[in-house]
Scaffold this active site. Structure first.
Site, mmCIF file in Angstrom:
data_model
loop_
_atom_site.group_PDB
_atom_site.id
_atom_site.type_symbol
_atom_site.label_atom_id
_atom_site.label_comp_id
_atom_site.label_asym_id
_atom_site.label_seq_id
_atom_site.Cartn_x
_atom_site.Cartn_y
_atom_site.Cartn_z
ATOM 1 N NE ARG A 24 -0.662 -2.184 9.711
ATOM 2 C CZ ARG A 24 0.243 -3.032 9.212
ATOM 3 N NH1 ARG A 24 -0.121 -3.996 8.404
ATOM 4 N NH2 ARG A 24 1.515 -2.910 9.505
ATOM 5 C CB SER A 51 -1.207 -4.779 3.878
ATOM 6 O OG SER A 51 0.127 -4.615 3.625
ATOM 7 C CD GLU A 72 -7.682 0.044 -5.674
ATOM 8 O OE1 GLU A 72 -7.892 0.464 -6.838
ATOM 9 O OE2 GLU A 72 -6.631 -0.527 -5.351
ATOM 10 C CG PHE A 97 -4.932 2.627 -3.206
ATOM 11 C CD1 PHE A 97 -4.215 3.710 -3.704
ATOM 12 C CD2 PHE A 97 -4.232 1.563 -2.672
ATOM 13 C CE1 PHE A 97 -2.832 3.732 -3.648
ATOM 14 C CE2 PHE A 97 -2.847 1.580 -2.606
ATOM 15 C CZ PHE A 97 -2.144 2.659 -3.088
ATOM 16 C CG HIS A 123 -0.984 0.978 5.242
ATOM 17 N ND1 HIS A 123 -1.661 -0.060 5.831
ATOM 18 C CD2 HIS A 123 0.265 0.515 4.994
ATOM 19 C CE1 HIS A 123 -0.857 -1.107 5.940
ATOM 20 N NE2 HIS A 123 0.318 -0.789 5.451
ATOM 21 C CG ASP A 131 5.127 2.694 1.169
ATOM 22 O OD1 ASP A 131 6.224 2.257 0.753
ATOM 23 O OD2 ASP A 131 4.197 1.960 1.549
ATOM 24 N NE ARG A 181 3.755 -0.010 6.720
ATOM 25 C CZ ARG A 181 5.011 0.058 7.157
ATOM 26 N NH1 ARG A 181 5.390 1.058 7.908
ATOM 27 N NH2 ARG A 181 5.876 -0.893 6.838
#
Lengths: 326, 284
Positions: A24, A51, A72, A97, A123, A131, A181
């Protein structure tokens, strides 16, 4: 041996000390550069600006950054409106999402409406780690790949992610850019080629073809070197664009080796493995195995232990290669 | 666009309603109540309110009109034909194979359609994106009008957009809610209550104007007032009669998604020509 025209960072995959960086991060640099090159590049984010690495763009172009909040559906439909007025919007969230929650809005207002919105899902994959399953997006490649007009890009490292972002900013089609991520080995160099729609033979071989995407290409290259030690000659193809798929490159290799192994950090149903199986079954039926998530969700854990648990490492790729050629 | 007198506008709205009935009867499917109820609003928009040019649908200074509840598109097609975007004869191709007049509107098919729509709840977000882009482009004399159904307000996406437009003070958005109180399963207040609707939008930071959506003069005035509002997006709650002008369709939610058959169309056209029997028509 790596193929020389790939200009990869090394030819010795088992022993080289790779630098690592989250994929990313390359997106963040690429977006800022795309913004510098074209004033119509704009960005929207759903409360994950740091993020998803959009913060570089936000700092450079605050008037061209839109904070959407945790919404979203709104993220992608606002993107559709921006694109309708000539903007080139990049809209980012976690892949779970977006496109996880807003698929119908993407279908209607971006794909059918044919607006060049760039949906950036960060991610993705089990390597999100602690997570857990809710945030480990595994179905996104399948979801985006079935949409007419949509381009699907999954870079293999941060350098390629930067190139992909710049290329997508110049492309007139809707697109999905899938990012991971965790820090990932940097395997390409500034002079490695990247063109939307092209697959790259990173290593030539004759016994089987390993077709990999995203974070798994590094693992596939390490596996190929292990296999070479056992006198097994594996060809490795990196597929950063899953749609449109580079049929010419994949078919040529499948016809040469007669055995194909696909590797992805995603559901094998509908993902890279699905796409390659569709291609080969119609045009060059080939013995095949697919490595990826096999119709199940992930769970909490350290990224490396999850990759090990779900068979997404060089060791497992090599084991599947033995199974395929025996 | 030559300006029409109020009487001419009202006559135009009746002609548009007649075309809606003919289109739907010919197509054999489609929505009746919403398009008939919206005919006065669309007449006002295309013949008075909007800055547009039927000969240059991509004119870069035009106002944008989004139709979020895409199922009411027969009223838009009929009004566009009357405004000169295409021949009225093409209206009879509605919903047929190969037609530019898709059952729900598609941007790529017909010039003048600004977005593909039908799945509900998306138009206000797209309007917000367009309004943000216009602001970035320093286009201060363009507006985005977006027509929404009232049943459509059940969609969460609408309220996400409501917050965003308010946050960014998008006063170049003028929302129009077709408040006809019906949706597919029945009255809006029994399917999913929306009231107090004005309070809801005001609580979300919008300037709200309520108007009789079947009164062309009042609606034109409401749009003028909406354009004068600064620092807030504006929502016009336009109270309309579903099925307006056709006695047996008015207020009946069963006509939300159904077309008239031949005999019903004949009766509907008679109603429209005679103001439901109040006057004699030269067609009789």
């Amino acid at each position: 041996m790596s193929k020389s025209d790939s200009n990869l960072v090394t030819t010795k995959w088992a022993s080289y000390k790779f630098e690592t960086e989250p994929i990313r991060k390359g997106f963040g640099r690429g977006l800022k550069k795309a913004g510098e090159a074209n004033e119509h590049v704009v960005a929207g984010c759903a409360d994950l600006t740091d993020s998803t690495q959009m913060s570089l763009f936000k700092e450079a172009f605050p008037d061209r950054f839109i904070e959407i909040g945790v919404a979203e559906q709104n993220l992608v439909t606002v993107g559709s409106g921006l694109a309708a007025m000539g903007k080139i919007p990049f809209v980012s969230s976690y892949a779970a999402f977006s496109p996880g929650r807003n698929w119908e809005q993407i279908r209607t207002t971006i794909c059918l409406n044919d607006q060049p919105v760039k949906i950036v899902g960060s991610h993705a994959g089990v390597s999100v780690g602690p997570d857990g399953a809710t945030h480990q997006m595994l179905e996104d490649i399948a979801l985006m790949r079935v949409l007419p007009n949509m381009v699907v890009v999954v870079p293999g490292d941060s350098i390629e992610a930067e190139k992909a972002t710049l290329a997508l900013a110049k492309d007139s089609r809707p697109a999905y850019l899938r990012l991971a991520r965790e820090a990932t080995p940097i395997i390409t160099t500034e002079s490695s080629p990247f063109v939307i729609g092209k697959a790259y033979v990173y290593r030539e071989g004759t016994d089987l073809t390993i077709i990999a995407t995203g974070t798994m290409t590094y693992q596939a290259m390490v596996a190929a070197e292990k296999l070479a030690g056992d006198n097994i000659s594996a060809e490795v193809i990196h597929v950063p664009t899953i749609k449109p798929l580079d049929a010419v490159t994949l078919l040529a290799s499948a016809r040469k080796t007669g055995k194909v192994l696909t590797v992805e950090e995603a559901q094998i149903a509908g993902g890279l493995g699905g796409a390659v199986a569709e291609l080969l079954s119609e045009q060059a039926p080939t013995k095949m195995l697919r490595i990826g998530m096999k119709d199940r969700f992930g769970e909490s854990g350290k990224p490396e232990e999850l990759l090990e648990h779900f068979g997404l490492t060089a060791k497992h790729i090599a084991l599947q290669a033995y199974a395929l050629i025996s | 666009m030559p300006s029409l007198t109020l009487q001419q506008l009202e006559e135009k709205a009746v002609e548009i309603r007649e075309d809606i009935i003919r289109m739907l009867e010919h197509a054999g499917s489609g929505h009746s109540a919403g398009p008939l109820g919206l005919a006065d609003i669309f007449t006002a928009l295309y013949f008075d309110v909007l800055k547009h040019d039927p000969k240059k649908p991509d004119w870069d200074e035009r106002d944008i009109l989004l139709l979020s509840n895409g199922h009411t598109v027969p009223v838009r097609y009929a009004t566009m034909a009357h405004a000169g975007y295409f021949e009225r004869s093409e209206l009879m191709t509605l919903r047929q194979f190969g037609s530019r007049l898709q059952g729900h509107p598609e941007r790529d098919k017909l010039p003048g359609i600004e977005h593909t729509s039908g799945p509900l709840g998306c138009g206000l977000s797209q309007a917000a994106g367009m309004a943000l882009a216009m602001r970035m482009n320093k286009q201060t004399h363009r507006w985005v009008y977006v027509v929404m159904g009232d049943g459509e307000l059940d969609e969460g996406n609408i309220w996400e957009a409501a917050m965003l437009a308010s946050k960014y003070k998008l006063s170049n958005i003028i929302g129009i809610i077709d408040r006809n109180n019906i949706q597919i399963d029945g009255p809006t207040e029994s399917v999913m209550p929306l009231e107090d609707l004005k309070d809801k939008w005001e609580a979300f930071g919008w300037h709200v104007i309520e108007v009789d959506g079947n009164n062309i003069e009042a609606f034109i005035d409401a749009c003028a007032m909406a354009r004068a509002v600064v620092a807030k997006p504006v929502m016009i709650i336009a109270h309309t009669v579903p099925g307006k002008g056709v006695d047996f369709m008015e207020y009946d939610f069963h006509w939300h998604g159904a077309p008239p058959n031949h005999d019903q169309a004949k009766e509907a056209l008679h109603d429209l020509r005679t103001l439901k029997g109040k006057i004699r028509s030269e067609h009789e």
